[in-house]
Every structure is written in C-alpha cells, then in structure tokens.
Design a protein around this motif. Structure first.
Motif, PDB file in Angstrom:
ATOM      1  N   TYR A 124      25.262 -62.056  15.589  1.00  0.00           N
ATOM      2  CA  TYR A 124      24.397 -60.928  15.241  1.00  0.00           C
ATOM      3  C   TYR A 124      23.277 -61.414  14.324  1.00  0.00           C
ATOM      4  CZ  TYR A 124      28.254 -57.800  16.657  1.00  0.00           C
ATOM      5  OH  TYR A 124      29.247 -57.141  17.340  1.00  0.00           O
ATOM      6  N   VAL A 125      22.050 -61.026  14.637  1.00  0.00           N
ATOM      7  CA  VAL A 125      20.915 -61.281  13.756  1.00  0.00           C
ATOM      8  C   VAL A 125      20.261 -59.937  13.424  1.00  0.00           C
ATOM      9  CG1 VAL A 125      18.735 -62.498  13.416  1.00  0.00           C
ATOM     10  CG2 VAL A 125      20.517 -63.522  14.855  1.00  0.00           C
ATOM     11  N   PRO A 126      20.441 -59.424  12.207  1.00  0.00           N
ATOM     12  CA  PRO A 126      19.757 -58.179  11.823  1.00  0.00           C
ATOM     13  C   PRO A 126      18.240 -58.382  11.861  1.00  0.00           C
ATOM     14  CG  PRO A 126      21.396 -58.842  10.180  1.00  0.00           C
ATOM     15  CD  PRO A 126      21.227 -59.996  11.106  1.00  0.00           C
ATOM     16  N   THR A 127      17.515 -57.349  12.253  1.00  0.00           N
ATOM     17  CA  THR A 127      16.054 -57.488  12.336  1.00  0.00           C
ATOM     18  C   THR A 127      15.328 -56.470  11.453  1.00  0.00           C
ATOM     19  OG1 THR A 127      16.042 -56.138  14.361  1.00  0.00           O
ATOM     20  CG2 THR A 127      16.080 -58.545  14.626  1.00  0.00           C
ATOM     21  N   VAL A 128      15.528 -55.182  11.705  1.00  0.00           N
ATOM     22  CA  VAL A 128      14.921 -54.116  10.906  1.00  0.00           C
ATOM     23  C   VAL A 128      15.911 -52.955  10.877  1.00  0.00           C
ATOM     24  CG1 VAL A 128      12.468 -54.649  11.291  1.00  0.00           C
ATOM     25  CG2 VAL A 128      13.723 -53.282  12.990  1.00  0.00           C
ATOM     26  N   ALA A 129      15.529 -51.874  10.238  1.00  0.00           N
ATOM     27  CA  ALA A 129      16.320 -50.637  10.252  1.00  0.00           C
ATOM     28  C   ALA A 129      15.350 -49.465  10.291  1.00  0.00           C
ATOM     29  CB  ALA A 129      17.227 -50.549   9.026  1.00  0.00           C
ATOM     30  N   ALA A 130      15.887 -48.284  10.586  1.00  0.00           N
ATOM     31  CA  ALA A 130      15.020 -47.098  10.644  1.00  0.00           C
ATOM     32  C   ALA A 130      15.865 -45.831  10.621  1.00  0.00           C
ATOM     33  CB  ALA A 130      14.154 -47.126  11.906  1.00  0.00           C
ATOM     34  N   ASP A 246      14.910 -41.700  17.347  1.00  0.00           N
ATOM     35  CA  ASP A 246      14.471 -42.659  16.336  1.00  0.00           C
ATOM     36  C   ASP A 246      13.154 -42.220  15.712  1.00  0.00           C
ATOM     37  OD1 ASP A 246      12.095 -44.666  17.378  1.00  0.00           O
ATOM     38  OD2 ASP A 246      13.236 -43.828  19.035  1.00  0.00           O
ATOM     39  N   TYR A 247      12.936 -42.640  14.476  1.00  0.00           N
ATOM     40  CA  TYR A 247      11.798 -42.213  13.667  1.00  0.00           C
ATOM     41  C   TYR A 247      10.461 -42.521  14.348  1.00  0.00           C
ATOM     42  CZ  TYR A 247       9.170 -41.774   9.210  1.00  0.00           C
ATOM     43  OH  TYR A 247       8.307 -41.418   8.201  1.00  0.00           O
ATOM     44  N   SER A 248      10.349 -43.707  14.933  1.00  0.00           N
ATOM     45  CA  SER A 248       9.094 -44.106  15.569  1.00  0.00           C
ATOM     46  C   SER A 248       8.753 -43.200  16.749  1.00  0.00           C
ATOM     47  CB  SER A 248       9.183 -45.568  16.026  1.00  0.00           C
ATOM     48  OG  SER A 248       7.976 -45.988  16.633  1.00  0.00           O
ATOM     49  N   ASP A 249       9.717 -42.961  17.636  1.00  0.00           N
ATOM     50  CA  ASP A 249       9.461 -42.102  18.798  1.00  0.00           C
ATOM     51  C   ASP A 249       9.257 -40.649  18.389  1.00  0.00           C
ATOM     52  OD1 ASP A 249       9.412 -43.581  21.319  1.00  0.00           O
ATOM     53  OD2 ASP A 249      11.453 -44.183  20.848  1.00  0.00           O
ATOM     54  N   ALA A 250       9.983 -40.203  17.362  1.00  0.00           N
ATOM     55  CA  ALA A 250       9.810 -38.821  16.903  1.00  0.00           C
ATOM     56  C   ALA A 250       8.395 -38.591  16.381  1.00  0.00           C
ATOM     57  CB  ALA A 250      10.840 -38.498  15.828  1.00  0.00           C
ATOM     58  N   LYS A 251       7.898 -39.543  15.599  1.00  0.00           N
ATOM     59  CA  LYS A 251       6.535 -39.413  15.076  1.00  0.00           C
ATOM     60  C   LYS A 251       5.505 -39.506  16.194  1.00  0.00           C
ATOM     61  CE  LYS A 251       5.193 -41.096  11.188  1.00  0.00           C
ATOM     62  NZ  LYS A 251       4.837 -42.039  10.106  1.00  0.00           N
ATOM     63  N   ALA A 252       5.718 -40.456  17.112  1.00  0.00           N
ATOM     64  CA  ALA A 252       4.771 -40.634  18.216  1.00  0.00           C
ATOM     65  C   ALA A 252       4.718 -39.390  19.099  1.00  0.00           C
ATOM     66  CB  ALA A 252       5.155 -41.851  19.048  1.00  0.00           C
ATOM     67  N   SER A 253       5.836 -38.669  19.196  1.00  0.00           N
ATOM     68  CA  SER A 253       5.896 -37.470  20.031  1.00  0.00           C
ATOM     69  C   SER A 253       5.453 -36.213  19.292  1.00  0.00           C
ATOM     70  CB  SER A 253       7.324 -37.275  20.550  1.00  0.00           C
ATOM     71  OG  SER A 253       7.729 -38.370  21.344  1.00  0.00           O
ATOM     72  N   GLY A 254       5.150 -36.335  17.997  1.00  0.00           N
ATOM     73  CA  GLY A 254       4.691 -35.187  17.223  1.00  0.00           C
ATOM     74  C   GLY A 254       5.792 -34.176  16.938  1.00  0.00           C
ATOM     75  N   LEU A 255       7.046 -34.621  16.867  1.00  0.00           N
ATOM     76  CA  LEU A 255       8.164 -33.720  16.652  1.00  0.00           C
ATOM     77  C   LEU A 255       8.350 -33.399  15.170  1.00  0.00           C
ATOM     78  CD1 LEU A 255      10.785 -35.324  19.067  1.00  0.00           C
ATOM     79  CD2 LEU A 255       9.567 -33.162  19.408  1.00  0.00           C
ATOM     80  N   SER A 256       8.897 -32.231  14.899  1.00  0.00           N
ATOM     81  CA  SER A 256       9.357 -31.895  13.555  1.00  0.00           C
ATOM     82  C   SER A 256      10.784 -32.400  13.416  1.00  0.00           C
ATOM     83  CB  SER A 256       9.336 -30.379  13.341  1.00  0.00           C
ATOM     84  OG  SER A 256       8.030 -29.863  13.482  1.00  0.00           O
ATOM     85  N   PHE A 257      11.162 -32.802  12.183  1.00  0.00           N
ATOM     86  CA  PHE A 257      12.547 -33.220  12.000  1.00  0.00           C
ATOM     87  C   PHE A 257      13.092 -32.693  10.689  1.00  0.00           C
ATOM     88  CE2 PHE A 257       9.594 -36.850  12.034  1.00  0.00           C
ATOM     89  CZ  PHE A 257       9.550 -37.215  10.706  1.00  0.00           C
ATOM     90  N   ALA A 258      14.400 -32.473  10.706  1.00  0.00           N
ATOM     91  CA  ALA A 258      15.077 -31.793   9.601  1.00  0.00           C
ATOM     92  C   ALA A 258      15.346 -32.735   8.439  1.00  0.00           C
ATOM     93  CB  ALA A 258      16.390 -31.196  10.093  1.00  0.00           C
ATOM     94  N   ALA A 259      15.429 -32.173   7.243  1.00  0.00           N
ATOM     95  CA  ALA A 259      15.964 -32.885   6.086  1.00  0.00           C
ATOM     96  C   ALA A 259      17.483 -32.794   6.171  1.00  0.00           C
ATOM     97  CB  ALA A 259      15.458 -32.256   4.792  1.00  0.00           C
ATOM     98  N   ILE A 260      18.155 -33.937   5.980  1.00  0.00           N
ATOM     99  CA  ILE A 260      19.602 -34.008   6.141  1.00  0.00           C
ATOM    100  C   ILE A 260      20.255 -34.164   4.769  1.00  0.00           C
ATOM    101  CG2 ILE A 260      21.508 -35.234   7.255  1.00  0.00           C
ATOM    102  CD1 ILE A 260      19.546 -33.826   9.184  1.00  0.00           C
TER     103      ILE A 260
END
Length: 363
Positions: A124-130, A246-260
């Motif tokens: 396993y090689v970790p790369t990034v997180a989101a 995922d955060y990147s696709d949600a932003k790119a799609s203009g979606l609203s997202f909840a605070a958890i």
C-alpha cells in the motif's frame, strides 16, 4: 486553467531544462540510480525526463481528479512517459491488479481475500485523502446538518421523508419540506462505499444494520449508479435526492452537502481543513493503511477517507518497476502540491516520508 497552474507548469519546464543542462556538463554520478527518482526526490526537484514508456492503471474513482491532474502535470517533466488511469472503481481495480491487467491499482479500501491479489504480492502506498460529502438536492434548504444516527436511518430507508422528526431535531429553526427522500448510492464495487459505510458502523453502531464493504445490500427503493460522478448525477436529477460523493466531484457538480456531526459533537461541513485535521489524528499501521474516519477533534470532518496505490512487491520487468517508482515518487513529492487545487488533502509529512520509503521495498 487557472493562473497558478499555468505558472507552475512554466516553473516545471524551467526546472527540467536546468536539470538537463546540468546533466550535460556532469559525469555519470547517477549511473547507479536508474531513473534518478528514488526516495531522495523529496529533498528537491527531480529530473523525470528519463522516464520513457507506458503505464496502465485502473481503480478508484474517488481520487481520479487528482491522478488525472498529476498525469497532466508530469507530462511536462516526462514527455516520453504515458500513464493511463481508468477510474473503474476500487473493486474492479483490485481485480485487475490480481489478474495482472494493470501496472498499479488505485483503491480506497484494503484488499480482502476475495479481491484477487495474493497476500504478500502488493504494497500500500498512501497518496492523498479527501472528504466524502453527504450531498443533497432539496429545494429551499440551503444548509443541512445530520448526525450519524439520522444519516444511518436515511440511507437504510428507516427515514423516508425530509420533514421526519429526527432530521428536524438535527436542524432546529430550519423549515423542512414534506417531500420523499431519494437515496442514491454506488452500484459498482467502491472504496467510497466502503469508507462511507465504515463510518456508519463506527459512528452509529446501534443504528446502522447494513454493515460495510465495497458493496452492501441496499434497500430496493434506493437508486444506484457507477462512479462518484454517476451518484452526483442521480442526486442532481431528483428533488429530494441524497447520496455520498467525493468532495471533488460534489463541488464540480455544484451539489450542496450537509455538515456532519463529528465525534466531538460538532457539526462540521466537508472541507480540506477538516480532512487535514482528521489525517493528523489518524493512527498509521505498519502496512501504511490508516483510518481517519470518525476521528476525534472539534474541527475534524467525520467522513474523511484515505486512498492508496497498490504496487507490486516484485516487477518481472525492471523497466516497468522503474516507471512505477518514478510515477509514484512524483505523486509523493512535487505532486502533493497539486492536491488542494483539485480538492484533495496532501499527506502529513511523516506519512509522506513513510510512503516514499515503501517504494524501496519494490524488487
């Protein structure tokens, strides 16, 4: 393309040109280092121009935006290297890897016995997180808060309407419509599903009944789509829709997202700052897997997911081994600065150093 990206590409070109000129006047100091992209690359800019050939990879769609950005940026420094990453989902990527159909795989979940790769054949090689967002489409509701128990009830369809008392209790003062909830989820084997359901197992253990995995037995009334982008489209198409993206696709799609609601009882929206806070509190195992889900801390975003590249412990083709090591070294060094530009959190320095050292184990 933004101005920062253009400036960075220009700087990469200058750096590569300078390194090439320096090489013309020098001796054979790097003759024993293959591509010159070993783990010392973190000490400064490296010359990737000697990387020449083709790499094929497949796997998780969660980090796809980041890997595509890395591939594009590395092309300026390694014009003779072609890297293809096919975002088919973590489950398929692991199967491809086990069948020797790719040179490395992307996955957001760990390898199980049924996935394909044999124990001891991979690292396993970790790369990034989101963040994994809980994205929604609900007319008239601009802000939404959800606790883990409420979230679990929504996704296993115990809660069917947006004005349910449990959702109202999480959102005092918010007028919620009398509208049916449409739950969207991944239909393919997915590390995003794995991490989202692992969070619910950890944070709502007495409520969540569907367990965790790359796939789960979703209720028949829910809707499935392939890849994060497919789930995003389902949510956009349904007033009353909700899903995990995922955060990147949600932003790119203009979606609203909840605070958890996180482990400290704070409602925190998805952000790179919240993801970084979760990373800093995660315990890293000896194999470099780690779990930032439901991490403690008042500013952590509760559904922060890791992602990894699977590399082989042994490559029978020495040239292929050098290409894989060179590409992954770039991800872990110069490539880390690209992560925030496409909505991913770079690794903490200590974990990045461990990931680079992991590459020295490849034979």
């Amino acid at each position: 393309m933004n101005r920062n990206v253009l400036s960075r590409r220009a700087l990469v070109g200058v750096a590569v040109a300078a390194l090439a000129l320096a090489g013309c006047g020098g001796g054979d100091d790097d003759s024993d280092t293959g591509t010159g992209t070993g783990t010392d690359a973190s000490a400064g800019a490296s010359d990737y121009s000697s990387l020449s050939g083709e790499l094929k990879a497949s796997g998780a769609s969660f980090p796809d935006a980041y890997y595509q950005e890395v591939i594009t940026e590395l092309k300026a420094a390694a014009p003779n290297l072609t890297v293809t990453y096919n975002a088919v989902g973590s489950g398929q990527g692991k199967k491809d890897f086990g069948a020797n159909l790719n040179d490395f795989a992307g996955t957001d979940s760990t390898v199980k016995d049924t996935d394909g790769p044999a124990a001891g054949s991979y690292l396993y090689v970790p790369t990034v997180a989101a963040p994994i967002t809980v994205s929604y489409n609900l007319s008239g509701v601009d802000k939404l808060q959800l606790s883990p128990d409420t979230l679990a009830k929504i996704f296993q369809t115990d809660i069917k309407n947006w004005n349910d008392p449990a959702i109202a209790a999480d959102n005092p003062g918010v007028t919620l419509p009398d509208k049916s909830i449409t739950v969207a989820h991944r239909s393919d084997g997915s590390g995003t599903t794995n991490n989202f359901t692992k969070f619910l197992v950890a944070a709502a253990p007495d409520t969540w009944k569907l367990k965790s995995g790359d796939t789960v037995d979703w209720p028949a009334s829910t809707q499935g789509a392939e890849k994060n982008s497919g789930v995003a489209q389902l949510i956009k198409s349904a007033d009353g829709g909700i899903g995990y993206v995922d955060y990147s696709d949600a932003k790119a799609s203009g979606l609203s997202f909840a605070a958890i609601k996180n482990k400290d009882g704070q409602f925190v929206p998805a952000s790179l700052e919240g993801a970084t806070a979760a990373l800093n509190g995660a315990t890293v195992k000896d194999d470099l897997t780690y779990d930032p889900l439901n991490a403690a801390g008042p500013t952590t975003y509760a559904i922060t997911a890791p992602t990894y590249i699977l590399v082989r412990t042994t490559y029978t083709d020495a040239a292929k081994k050098d290409l894989v090591k060179g590409f992954v070294t770039y991800i872990l060094t110069e490539g880390q600065s690209l992560a925030p530009e496409v909505d991913f959190a770079p690794l903490p320095e200590e974990l990045k150093a461990k990931a680079l050292a992991q590459l020295d184990k490849i034979q």
